[in-house]
Scaffold this active site. Structure first.
Site, PDB file in Angstrom:
ATOM      1  N   GLY A 215       0.737  -1.278   0.084  1.00  0.00           N
ATOM      2  CA  GLY A 215      -0.059   0.094  -0.020  1.00  0.00           C
ATOM      3  C   GLY A 215       1.066   1.029   0.037  1.00  0.00           C
ATOM      4  N   ASN A 216       0.256   2.329   0.394  1.00  0.00           N
ATOM      5  CA  ASN A 216       0.893   3.482   0.482  1.00  0.00           C
ATOM      6  C   ASN A 216       0.388   4.354   1.402  1.00  0.00           C
ATOM      7  OD1 ASN A 216      -1.054   5.448  -0.910  1.00  0.00           O
ATOM      8  ND2 ASN A 216      -0.804   4.044  -2.440  1.00  0.00           N
ATOM      9  N   ARG A 217       0.989   5.697   1.839  1.00  0.00           N
ATOM     10  CA  ARG A 217       0.623   6.484   3.037  1.00  0.00           C
ATOM     11  C   ARG A 217      -0.530   7.521   2.673  1.00  0.00           C
ATOM     12  NH1 ARG A 217       5.665   9.009   4.760  1.00  0.00           N
ATOM     13  NH2 ARG A 217       4.208  10.065   6.186  1.00  0.00           N
TER      14      ARG A 217
END
Ligand code: CTP
Length: 425
Positions: A215-217
């Site tokens: 995922g990412n932030r």
């Protein structure tokens, strides 16, 4: 440094006590500060305090100093007007151009830039009346600083808290230095009425197995702010929500997705016939080549693991390179590049490569961009030039981005009409 004549208007909200910090910072920065509190403001903060901190007499009465025509003199002499806090009531009065007190007269009699820092409860801020008044003020070139999101007077929290004094002062002085904010002719309340705006927000997640993902932030805050702002301006909004970390906004048609492929399907469907598509979501460029049905176990004989990834489609480029007449495509570019010129160059290249009409560049880093309530962006236009730079809460940045969207749609519509008119029958 030029010494400015600054009027600080204070209206009657609990945040009035923080306005003392604004006055103090402006005085310490070497400016000549004249405080004009409303009667309501004086219930929260005393006149002696304001006189001592501003080092000038403080007037409130419309019928005092009539001989010196004070009700217009203060505004005429001002280089800058800052109103902090600006309550919902004072914002409504400003939008209506009322002059039933000294502050109202001062604003109407002045040609100086006006900067306001709204402060109120979330419900009041989000009320369509307040949002319409804010849109009116914005269309007249008033700079809106905040409100911030956080703890309010009671137990509640949300957007409505007055921006911190330092930030108000910074924004006000920046505004004074750059002169009048360009007045977007089209930025009127309801300037997106009857338009369909599609916004993607959040970050995609690519599963590895039933319990893990890549995922990412991205928190989704900027995308949500764009959806909220578009709603407030009258649009029908479809929000494609990818794993949001914050509450979904009211009044939008929400389609929840998780992976890039799901997002692609949802946005492609929603974009058909849409007037505006804003790709604010952070989309994973790669996904695991194989998704394990069972939880991946450690192999005791190994001290590492190599994952095989395959490319995800570039969704924005797919939309940008397909015919999309009548749809304004807005992309985002999250870059870690520290140098401003190189950051812009990356943004320009990305806009071209993806066929977006507008590209919003923001710098991200370990401590920048993601979970913050603020943002700092540059918008690159169809010809690669910088159309606007925006800084502030994600909601105010959202409005600045939509101002550009509206002006692009209006220009395109005008061009289409002109072409039609000049077409031989
Ligand atoms: N985007 C997309 N599909 C992808 C990747 C990104 O539609 N597979 C969109 C994003 O929603 C954003 C824009 O493209 O509007 C730019 O995203 P960004 O992550 O900054 O760029 P990338 O294309 O991923 O390029 P790179 O990571 O190489 O900088």
């Amino acid at each position: 440094m030029t010494r400015l004549n600054i009027v600080v208007g204070i209206t009657g909200g609990i945040a009035a006590y923080k306005a003392v910090g604004v006055v103090r910072a402006l005085v310490l920065a070497g400016h000549d500060v004249h405080v004009v509190p409303t009667e309501g403001a004086l219930r929260f903060v005393g006149r002696p305090t304001l006189e001592a901190i501003s080092r000038n007499p403080v007037h409130t009465e419309l019928y005092e100093g009539v001989a010196e025509v004070r009700h217009v003199a203060i505004g005429q002499a001002a280089d800058l007007i800052v109103i902090a806090p600006a309550t919902a009531n004072s914002i409504a009065k400003l939008a209506a151009g009322l002059a039933d007190d000294l502050l109202g007269n001062t604003v109407l009699a002045s040609l100086a830039p006006v900067v306001i820092a709204p402060a109120m409860h979330t419900e009041m801020w989000q009320h369509p009346a307040t949002q319409a008044n804010i849109a009116t003020l914005r269309s007249r070139g008033v700079t809106i600083v905040g409100p911030a999101v956080g703890q309010l007077t009671g137990a509640d929290s949300g957007p409505g808290r007055m921006e911190e004094p330092d930030e108000i002062v910074r924004a006000a002085l920046r505004r004074a230095a750059t002169g009048h904010e360009p007045i977007a002719a089209s930025a009127v309340p309801g300037d997106l009425a009857d338009r369909h705006v599609v916004v993607t927000a959040g970050g995609t997640r690519e599963p590895l197995d039933p319990v893990r993902f890549l995922g990412n932030r991205s928190s989704g805050k900027q995308g949500i702010a764009i959806a909220e702002a578009a709603r407030a301006r009258g649009a029908r909004v479809t929000l494609i929500a990818a794993n949001l970390e914050v509450a979904e906004p009211e009044g939008c048609d929400i389609r929840s997705v998780s992976t890039a492929l799901e997002l692609q399907q949802a946005v492609t469907d929603a974009a058909r016939g849409a007037d505006v598509v804003v790709m604010a979501a952070a989309v994973a460029d790669y996904r695991p080549a194989n998704v394990s049905e069972a939880k991946i176990k450690k192999d005791q004989s190994d001290d590492g693991l190599t994952l095989e990834l395959v490319r995800n489609p570039d969704i924005l480029a797919g939309l940008g390179h397909a015919p999309h007449d009548g749809t304004v495509l807005v992309g985002f570019a999250a870059e870690t590049e520290a140098d401003d010129e190189r950051l812009l160059a990356l943004g320009r290249a990305k806009r071209e490569a993806k066929g977006a009409d507008l590209l919003v560049v923001n710098r991200v880093g370990w401590n920048e961009g993601f979970a913050s309530d603020e943002n700092h962006v540059v918008v690159i236009g169809p010809d690669g030039s910088v159309v606007t730079r925006a800084h502030g809460t994600k909601l105010s940045v959202a409005h600045d981005i939509l101002d550009v969207v509206v002006s692009v749609t209006t220009t395109a519509a005008r061009a289409a009409t002109t072409t039609k008119e000049s077409d031989p029958a």
